[in-house]
Every structure is written in C-alpha cells, then in structure tokens.
Design an enzyme around this catalytic site. Sequence first.
Site, PDB file in Angstrom:
ATOM      1  CB  SER A   1      -0.911   0.004   1.225  1.00 29.61           C
ATOM      2  OG  SER A   1      -1.604   1.227   1.339  1.00 29.61           O
TER       3      SER A   1
ATOM      4  CG  HIS B   1      -3.795  -1.629  -2.218  1.00 33.96           C
ATOM      5  ND1 HIS B   1      -4.853  -2.388  -2.677  1.00 33.96           N
ATOM      6  CD2 HIS B   1      -4.291  -0.881  -1.190  1.00 33.96           C
ATOM      7  CE1 HIS B   1      -5.927  -2.138  -1.951  1.00 33.96           C
ATOM      8  NE2 HIS B   1      -5.614  -1.209  -1.060  1.00 33.96           N
TER       9      HIS B   1
ATOM     10  CG  ASP C   1      -5.335   2.459   0.336  1.00 35.03           C
ATOM     11  OD1 ASP C   1      -6.164   1.595   0.033  1.00 35.03           O
ATOM     12  OD2 ASP C   1      -4.319   2.218   1.028  1.00 35.03           O
TER      13      ASP C   1
ATOM     14  CG  MET D   1      -9.011   6.915   1.652  1.00 35.16           C
ATOM     15  SD  MET D   1      -8.365   6.941   3.348  1.00 35.16           S
ATOM     16  CE  MET D   1      -7.259   5.540   3.319  1.00 35.16           C
TER      17      MET D   1
ATOM     18  CG  HIS E   1      -9.064   0.032  -1.449  1.00 28.94           C
ATOM     19  ND1 HIS E   1      -8.629  -0.223  -0.168  1.00 28.94           N
ATOM     20  CD2 HIS E   1     -10.421  -0.171  -1.425  1.00 28.94           C
ATOM     21  CE1 HIS E   1      -9.661  -0.550   0.590  1.00 28.94           C
ATOM     22  NE2 HIS E   1     -10.753  -0.509  -0.160  1.00 28.94           N
TER      23      HIS E   1
ATOM     24  CG  MET F   1     -11.520   2.804   0.761  1.00 26.77           C
ATOM     25  SD  MET F   1     -10.317   2.752   2.108  1.00 26.77           S
ATOM     26  CE  MET F   1      -8.809   3.050   1.201  1.00 26.77           C
TER      27      MET F   1
ATOM     28  CG  MET G   1     -12.131  -3.588   3.549  1.00 26.52           C
ATOM     29  SD  MET G   1     -10.520  -3.038   2.934  1.00 26.52           S
ATOM     30  CE  MET G   1      -9.888  -2.098   4.341  1.00 26.52           C
TER      31      MET G   1
ATOM     32  CG  ASP H   1      -6.368  -3.147   2.384  1.00 27.11           C
ATOM     33  OD1 ASP H   1      -5.392  -2.912   3.125  1.00 27.11           O
ATOM     34  OD2 ASP H   1      -6.930  -2.270   1.703  1.00 27.11           O
TER      35      ASP H   1
END
Length: 232
Positions: free
Chosen positions: A15, A40, A42, A44, A74, A76, A145, A179
């Site tokens: 990540s 990966h 992330d 958000m 990912h 979110m 998750m 994750d």
Amino acid sequence: MSCSCSRIEAMIGPSILNADLSILRDECTNLLESGADYLHLDVMDGHFVPNLTFGHPVVKCLRSHIKDAFFDMHMMVDQPEKWIKDMHESGATQFTFHLEATEQPEECIRKIKETGMKVGLGIKPKTPVENLLPFINDIDMALIMTVEPGKGGQAFMDDMMPKVKFLRDKFQYLNIEVDGGVGPANINICADNGANMIVAGTSIIKSSNRKETINLLKKAVHDSINSRLVSQ
C-alpha cells in the site's frame, strides 16, 4: 488476475499510502524492484471514509513514470461510478470499489468492464460476505477488509478470516484480497484461509529489508496454495 483462470497465484501488493509521498515515484520503483507484484493505491474521498488522500492526477503522474506496473485502485469513495472514467484515463489497471458505496453495483461493474479495467469488489467488516455472491461471476477479485477502511493504526481483525474461507471454499480460482494490518505475524492465517492477494502497508514500507519481507509474505501464500492443491 481473473477468477476464470485454472490456478491462483500468490501476489503481494504494498500500500503506497504508507510510503514517503514526497518521493512517491522512487518509492514505487523500489517496491517493484523489491518484488512487489502490484501496487495498491488507496483513494479516499472524505465521505465514504473520513480521510482524504489523492485522486486521478497522482495516478496519472505515477503512470507516466511507471509504465507496466499493475495499479490496484482501492476506491474508498461514495458513488464510485463517477470516478471510473478519470481513473481509466489516468492509467489504473484494476478499479476496486466497495459494495456499500453504491446503489448500482451492477452498473458500476458494467462501466468498469467497458473501459477494459479489471473489477474488484470489496466489503467492510460489518458487511456479510454473502452479499458478494450475486456479483462473483462478474468480478476479477473480491476484497475482504481486515480493518475498518479509512482509519489508520487499527489491529488486524482475525474474525474476518471465516469470510475468506467461505469464498475460497466456494470459488477455487477467485482472486481474494485481504487488506488491513497484514504482515509477517498474521500472513499464515490469511493464506491458510484462502487469501492469495495480500495488501501490506507498514509491514513492508517500514521494513529494514523490503525484499525479504515481500518474499516472506509471498512464500507463505505460495506454500498454502500448493498445500491446498496437493490435498485435493
């Protein structure tokens, strides 16, 4: 990275949110040279989860320097369907969204596939794993998750492992990703329950020997996959 293959592979995806963001290109290059199978990323939005990270301009910048790496986004974010076009045009490889984030998961899957990106579908810890079942045949990866998304410093939730086992028992060749809080201390329980894609942040990024840590994680998953094959 499709569930239609005849064998699953052990894959480790650091990540990058845990990396030094001021030298993100160099960090990503180092992780790949250390043996990472994918990166990966992330994303958000401050709504679906409380934190805010980065958007497609960062992805586009990274892709301009890192041509061939697999970027697992990912997402979110609320209404992930609104992010598909920009992420595709920025160079994302896989668009992983949360089932809880949209009222139109089928439409979201369809739009992702139309771009040529692979489809990942994730669930938060409180969401029943059975909620993924209607979509399994249309996705490339299921994400379980093992912490609440968007919150740092949480402990690995080993009570999520029955979800992983449930999916692996039903779908031998499905890519299953875990994750959150994963590292050398708990890789075996993840692997033995059927996870083959491992997202690891701090345990890799802060390691004094990233290559050694990635190899350790990958070997545990590889050995578990082979063990299941032998026992069949």
